[in-house]
Design a protein around this motif. Structure first.
Motif, PDB file in Angstrom:
ATOM      1  N   ASP A  37       0.800  -1.225   0.000  1.00 49.37           N
ATOM      2  CA  ASP A  37       0.000   0.000   0.000  1.00 49.37           C
ATOM      3  C   ASP A  37       0.834   1.276   0.000  1.00 49.37           C
ATOM      4  O   ASP A  37       0.345   2.338  -0.367  1.00 49.37           O
ATOM      5  CB  ASP A  37      -0.942   0.017   1.208  1.00 49.37           C
ATOM      6  CG  ASP A  37      -1.981  -1.083   1.136  1.00 49.37           C
ATOM      7  OD1 ASP A  37      -2.261  -1.560   0.017  1.00 49.37           O
ATOM      8  OD2 ASP A  37      -2.511  -1.473   2.193  1.00 49.37           O
ATOM      9  N   GLN A  38       2.084   1.175   0.422  1.00 51.04           N
ATOM     10  CA  GLN A  38       2.946   2.354   0.456  1.00 51.04           C
ATOM     11  C   GLN A  38       3.808   2.491  -0.802  1.00 51.04           C
ATOM     12  O   GLN A  38       4.701   3.323  -0.865  1.00 51.04           O
ATOM     13  CB  GLN A  38       3.876   2.306   1.679  1.00 51.04           C
ATOM     14  CG  GLN A  38       3.167   2.540   2.998  1.00 51.04           C
ATOM     15  CD  GLN A  38       2.611   1.254   3.594  1.00 51.04           C
ATOM     16  OE1 GLN A  38       3.140   0.178   3.345  1.00 51.04           O
ATOM     17  NE2 GLN A  38       1.549   1.351   4.347  1.00 51.04           N
ATOM     18  N   GLY A  39       3.567   1.642  -1.804  1.00 52.12           N
ATOM     19  CA  GLY A  39       4.329   1.725  -3.048  1.00 52.12           C
ATOM     20  C   GLY A  39       5.608   0.909  -3.037  1.00 52.12           C
ATOM     21  O   GLY A  39       6.407   0.996  -3.959  1.00 52.12           O
ATOM     22  N   GLY A  40       5.802   0.100  -2.004  1.00 50.76           N
ATOM     23  CA  GLY A  40       6.984  -0.759  -1.929  1.00 50.76           C
ATOM     24  C   GLY A  40       6.708  -2.113  -2.558  1.00 50.76           C
ATOM     25  O   GLY A  40       5.612  -2.381  -3.060  1.00 50.76           O
ATOM     26  N   LEU A  41       7.721  -2.963  -2.552  1.00 47.34           N
ATOM     27  CA  LEU A  41       7.610  -4.303  -3.112  1.00 47.34           C
ATOM     28  C   LEU A  41       7.816  -5.359  -2.042  1.00 47.34           C
ATOM     29  O   LEU A  41       8.583  -5.165  -1.108  1.00 47.34           O
ATOM     30  CB  LEU A  41       8.657  -4.506  -4.214  1.00 47.34           C
ATOM     31  CG  LEU A  41       8.553  -3.624  -5.437  1.00 47.34           C
ATOM     32  CD1 LEU A  41       9.727  -3.871  -6.378  1.00 47.34           C
ATOM     33  CD2 LEU A  41       7.244  -3.856  -6.156  1.00 47.34           C
TER      34      LEU A  41
END
Length: 81
Positions: A37-41
């Motif tokens: 959700d925070q744009g990480g992987l």
């Protein structure tokens, strides 16, 4: 703990051998890459994804629910029982 991985030619990701050994990842294995959700992987093995799916299914259906029970219920729903 944080590890360093490197992207090389062809978009291949090189991971530390320590992690590969710890998680039993071998040449040719497929991994699941997810966006959070925070744009990480997030990177998981298929075994880890399967265990998580099984855990979620047990939470919904109960630990003793079987495939045979599911099939019997569906046959009853379809009037095949």
């Amino acid at each position: 703990m944080t590890y360093h991985a490197k992207v090389i030619a062809g978009g291949k990701i090189v991971m530390p051998s320590e992690l590969l050994q710890e998680f039993g990842i071998k040449d040719g294995d497929s991994l699941i890459v997810e966006r959070d959700d925070q744009g990480g992987l997030s990177l998981r093995t298929f075994e880890q994804a399967l265990r998580e799916s099984q855990r979620r299914a047990r939470a919904v259906f109960g630990a003793d629910y079987t495939v045979d029970q599911f099939i019997a219920e569906k046959r009853a729903d379809w009037g095949e029982a």
